[in-house]
Scaffold this active site. Structure first.
Site, PDB file in Angstrom:
ATOM      1  N   SER A   5       0.824  -1.195   0.000  1.00 59.35           N
ATOM      2  CA  SER A   5       0.000   0.000   0.000  1.00 59.35           C
ATOM      3  C   SER A   5       0.857   1.242   0.000  1.00 59.35           C
ATOM      4  O   SER A   5       0.572   2.191   0.663  1.00 59.35           O
ATOM      5  CB  SER A   5      -0.939  -0.008   1.197  1.00 59.35           C
ATOM      6  OG  SER A   5      -0.245  -0.014   2.386  1.00 59.35           O
ATOM      7  N   GLU A 316      -5.664   7.240  -0.196  1.00 61.56           N
ATOM      8  CA  GLU A 316      -5.189   6.318  -1.229  1.00 61.56           C
ATOM      9  C   GLU A 316      -3.668   6.342  -1.145  1.00 61.56           C
ATOM     10  O   GLU A 316      -3.047   7.385  -1.207  1.00 61.56           O
ATOM     11  CB  GLU A 316      -5.678   6.775  -2.606  1.00 61.56           C
ATOM     12  CG  GLU A 316      -5.728   5.661  -3.636  1.00 61.56           C
ATOM     13  CD  GLU A 316      -4.365   5.192  -4.099  1.00 61.56           C
ATOM     14  OE1 GLU A 316      -4.137   3.973  -4.173  1.00 61.56           O
ATOM     15  OE2 GLU A 316      -3.505   6.056  -4.366  1.00 61.56           O
ATOM     16  N   HIS A 317      -3.057   5.170  -1.060  1.00 62.91           N
ATOM     17  CA  HIS A 317      -1.688   5.072  -0.585  1.00 62.91           C
ATOM     18  C   HIS A 317      -0.634   5.057  -1.685  1.00 62.91           C
ATOM     19  O   HIS A 317       0.557   5.076  -1.405  1.00 62.91           O
ATOM     20  CB  HIS A 317      -1.564   3.771   0.228  1.00 62.91           C
ATOM     21  CG  HIS A 317      -0.500   3.807   1.264  1.00 62.91           C
ATOM     22  ND1 HIS A 317       0.607   4.614   1.181  1.00 62.91           N
ATOM     23  CD2 HIS A 317      -0.365   3.128   2.419  1.00 62.91           C
ATOM     24  CE1 HIS A 317       1.369   4.423   2.236  1.00 62.91           C
ATOM     25  NE2 HIS A 317       0.801   3.524   3.006  1.00 62.91           N
ATOM     26  N   SER A 318      -1.045   5.016  -2.936  1.00 61.27           N
ATOM     27  CA  SER A 318      -0.088   4.660  -3.973  1.00 61.27           C
ATOM     28  C   SER A 318       1.036   5.673  -4.137  1.00 61.27           C
ATOM     29  O   SER A 318       2.200   5.308  -4.148  1.00 61.27           O
ATOM     30  CB  SER A 318      -0.807   4.460  -5.303  1.00 61.27           C
ATOM     31  OG  SER A 318      -1.585   5.591  -5.605  1.00 61.27           O
TER      32      SER A 318
END
Length: 802
Positions: A5, A316-318
């Site tokens: 993640s 959102e971890h990207s």
């Protein structure tokens, strides 16, 4: 954060696949400073060192040590042989040299050798649902003022716009560690950035701040957009919190009044990534306008505030780790508590109407459905529900102690908690597994994270000692200190880019497809020792009341924890593998560790006292011997004192204190939720009661119907109360909802949350034509002025608002 993640890689002003980024990660949101002037945010950034590649021999040696507690003797010997063959074959050196050449090339482009791989490997090619297996969340502290949903949301949005402007103008101060700046590259992805689902791999899209200043709000499954600037060409024309609150109130009314059926497209983003990509195509094929509507959503800035006034963030971890988002959240919470909430109660109807009329109404995004889209939404709901039902997410609050007490034991609080996790997992499962803890490498240019491997030879020895009744407290405490020290050392290696996992990943990714796979990487033991069945990460900010994410492997646990001064909070997630049970084991481990160290303190105190007694006796003996020698020298013989004194008895060892759980206080979530709802209901009622101060509806219902009967209370005892249908006399107290009649009677008006008041209030917020004239007509006003935007109030009789 969980290992996979941490993924995303794109550039700001366009849509890119991760593999085509190359120099994209060097782009920034805006450039407002001349090239020869360094902005506040960019100070020290040019001098950041490149992300290092450790010596190959060091990496292999540290990896070999890290797998020892996870392998049998035979497995360990086989891996040792594979490593020796890997080094002797020359392939290891060749891959390592190729990797270092890539690092040099990336350094010339001011990026990291890992950055261009990390987004692809850790995120974009990950095909499971991002909602469950990538995204993370923060829950904010409650606002003690208990504001309404729109009041809190408006203030948070206003503050987020301020933070965004700090980034846009490069005036945000850099994150620091011991007076050295951290890399600030990730902040450019904090706003106006979206991850786009694709077949086989996702991509990222960014939108420039200058032309995308709108916010997307979702209510009842419907999407609405409104601009945050009155004039898009003037950044200084940003909406005030009060104006944002007007827009949010409008959206609530529009969504609640709209009874039409709309496709619930939001659920499509929760599916597996390949399916989400297919559903995206289905959405666009349903109607030509759907693509434009989706573009407005994806280019918007951000917003999560629940109906009960609670707030949080879903990250959102990207492209970004948790440190930039946690700093944003800290800014929002601190500033919100220091500022006044937006309010309408100090305005009269004319002023409020003038403010509302100057604002363009929010734009509803009317998505059009089709048979195929309806089926896709139906399937997405089924998948979502099945995935939710399959998960077990259990918050565990340990109120016994926190980092304050741990520091008195002279240990790293984070490493101490990691040992508690190791002990808890071993007690539950009877085995040791590869454990991931995220360590930030932002001291380097475009640094992200490295793995701090928590399971070590020392942690294994500690767990075994805690389960061996023949091992005393002092030996157990010594084993714990050794394990904590070892983990602190490994974490320091990881922060310095000297751990093993990113280097090993680079060696695997730099290998060409036609080259043989080294036996080291092909052995199942390698995969198992990089498979994080216990994935952990911590934050230490008291502004959060919740923090968590999903597990990263099906047979594992996601364990987010918060180390606070007087408490330790955990959120444990798994596919019904016993999250609650593991939480109980964590509590037990923390209790046992505290008990152990406090008992050791008592033992050491008793030993110190005994040592002091022995020293005193020795001193007395020495004094007596000197006295005897002196007496003999003078021709006198005396019996030495020590011959008459009794030897001191050894100190009695302290009895173990009974084990209790008094310092572990569990909170009933059902009770807490009920109390929160009650408090919120009271706060909402108080808010709406204050709305009547604007005198929206004095003298008649919003529909022109007679005012409901009022209860009239005289100044005599309560038994004389009576009900009268007559309207209240002039001079009512708007603040209290009471007014006195000529005879001194106190007239209590109808409840302030009455629907007539709210309808009239919302009619003014919506800028409905003629509403002011109708209000003034009911109030007997003869001066009907025009609103500031040139609209004229139509002279209509006092009928109900539209």
């Amino acid at each position: 954060m969980p290992p996979h993640s941490e993924k995303l890689g794109s550039m700001l002003f366009g849509r890119l696949s991760p593999s085509s980024q190359k120099s994209a990660t060097t782009d920034t949101i805006t450039t407002t400073e001349p090239e020869d002037v360094c902005s506040i945010m960019d100070k020290g950034q040019a001098d950041l060192p490149a992300l290092p590649i450790p010596p190959l021999e060091q990496t292999l040696s540290r990896y070999q040590e890290s797998i020892r507690p996870l392998t049998t003797d035979d497995e360990y010997e086989r891996m040792d042989k594979a490593m020796q063959e890997f080094k002797a074959s020359g392939q290891a050196t060749a891959l390592d040299e190729r990797l270092r050449a890539k690092a040099n090339e990336c350094q010339q482009r001011s990026t990291s050798w890992l950055a261009e791989w990390w987004d692809d490997w850790a995120y974009f090619t990950h095909r499971d649902s991002s909602t469950f297996y990538v995204n993370y969340y923060f829950g904010f502290q409650d606002d003690p003022r208990m504001p309404t949903q729109t009041a809190r949301a408006a203030l948070l949005v206003s503050l987020a716009l301020e933070f965004r402007q700090l980034i846009a103008t490069r005036t945000l101060t850099p994150d620091m560690a011991r007076n050295a700046p951290f890399c600030m590259n990730m902040y450019q992805y904090l706003f106006n950035y979206s991850r786009i689902s694709g077949l086989k791999e996702d991509c990222a899209v960014g939108f420039p701040y200058e032309t995308n200043n709108h916010i997307c709000v979702v209510r009842n499954g419907k999407f609405y957009i409104f601009e945050t600037q009155l004039d898009p060409s003037k950044p200084s024309s940003v909406l005030s919190p009060r104006e944002i609150m007007i827009q949010l109130e409008r959206i609530k009314k529009m969504a609640d009044d709209d009874k039409s059926s709309v496709p619930a497209i939001g659920i499509l983003s929760t599916g597996q990534r390949d399916q989400a990509a297919k559903d995206r195509v289905t959405l666009f094929e349903a109607h030509g306008s759907n693509k434009a509507h989706m573009a407005k959503i994806e280019s918007s800035m951000f917003l999560i505030v629940f109906a009960n006034g609670r707030a949080g963030m879903n990250g959102e971890h990207s492209k970004m780790d948790a440190t930039p988002t946690s700093r944003l959240c800290r800014y929002l919470i601190d500033e919100a508590q220091a500022r006044a909430l937006p309010d309408f109660r100090n305005l009269n109807a004319e002023d409020l109407y003038e403010i509302a009329s100057a604002l363009d109404k929010p734009l509803p995004l009317k998505f059009v459905s089709s048979n195929a889209l309806s089926k896709a939404i139906e399937n997405a709901y089924v998948y979502f529900k099945e995935t939710v039902d399959a998960h077990e997410m259990v918050p565990t609050e340990f109120k016994g102690y926190g980092k304050g007490l741990i520091k008195t034991f002279k240990m790293s609080p984070d490493a101490y908690v990691q040992m508690a996790l190791q002990l808890a997992y071993y007690r539950k499962h009877g085995e040791f597994v590869a454990t991931y803890e995220s360590a930030a490498t932002r001291k380097y240019r475009h640094g992200r994270t490295e793995t701090a491997r928590s399971c070590s030879n020392e942690s294994k020895a500690f767990c075994l000692a805690m389960e061996d009744s023949d091992v005393g407290f002092k030996a157990r405490a010594a084993a714990c200190r050794a394990a904590v020290s070892r983990h602190a050392t490994y974490t320091a290696w990881a922060v310095d880019g000297q751990a093993v996992d990113r280097h090993l990943l680079g060696l695997r990714l730099i290998r060409n497809a036609d080259e043989p796979v080294p036996a080291l990487f092909a052995d199942p033991v390698f995969a198992r020792t990089c498979r994080w069945r216990l994935s952990t990460s911590q934050i230490s900010d008291d502004c959060f009341i919740a923090y968590g994410w999903g597990e990263v492997v099906p047979d594992g646990f996601g364990c987010a924890y918060m180390v606070k001064e007087t408490e330790l909070d955990f959120c444990i997630t798994s596919l019904h593998l016993g999250s609650r049970e593991l939480g109980n084991y964590i509590v037990e481990a923390l209790e046992d560790m505290r008990f152990m160290f406090e008992e050791v303190r008592k033992i050491e105190k008793a030993e110190a006292a005994q040592a002091a007694m022995v020293a005193a006796a020795a001193e007395a003996l020495s004094h007596a011997e000197r006295s005897a020698e002196l007496a003999m020298a003078n021709g006198r013989v005396a019996v030495p004192d020590y011959a008459l004194a009794r030897s001191p008895s050894p100190a009695r060892p302290p009895m173990p204190a009974p084990r209790t759980s008094l310092f572990f206080q569990k909170h009933d979530p059902v009770l807490r939720t009920a109390l929160a709802r009650s408090a919120m209901a009271m706060a909402q009622e108080k808010y709406w009661s204050g709305i009547d101060e604007i005198a929206f509806d004095i003298g008649g219902g919003a529909s022109g119907s007679p005012v409901p009967p009022k209860k009239v209370l005289s100044s005599s005892p309560p038994s004389s109360a009576s009900v009268t249908p007559s309207p209240p006399p002039a001079g009512a107290s708007a603040a209290t909802g009471e007014r006195r009649g000529s005879s001194g009677q106190v007239i209590v008006t109808r409840p302030r949350s009455d629907s007539g008041t709210q309808r009239t209030f919302m009619a003014i917020l919506m800028g409905e034509d003629g509403i002011l004239s109708r209000l003034r007509s009911r109030r007997g006003s003869s001066n009907l002025s025009n609103s500031s935007n040139g609209k004229k109030d139509s002279p209509s009789p006092p009928t109900s608002p539209k």
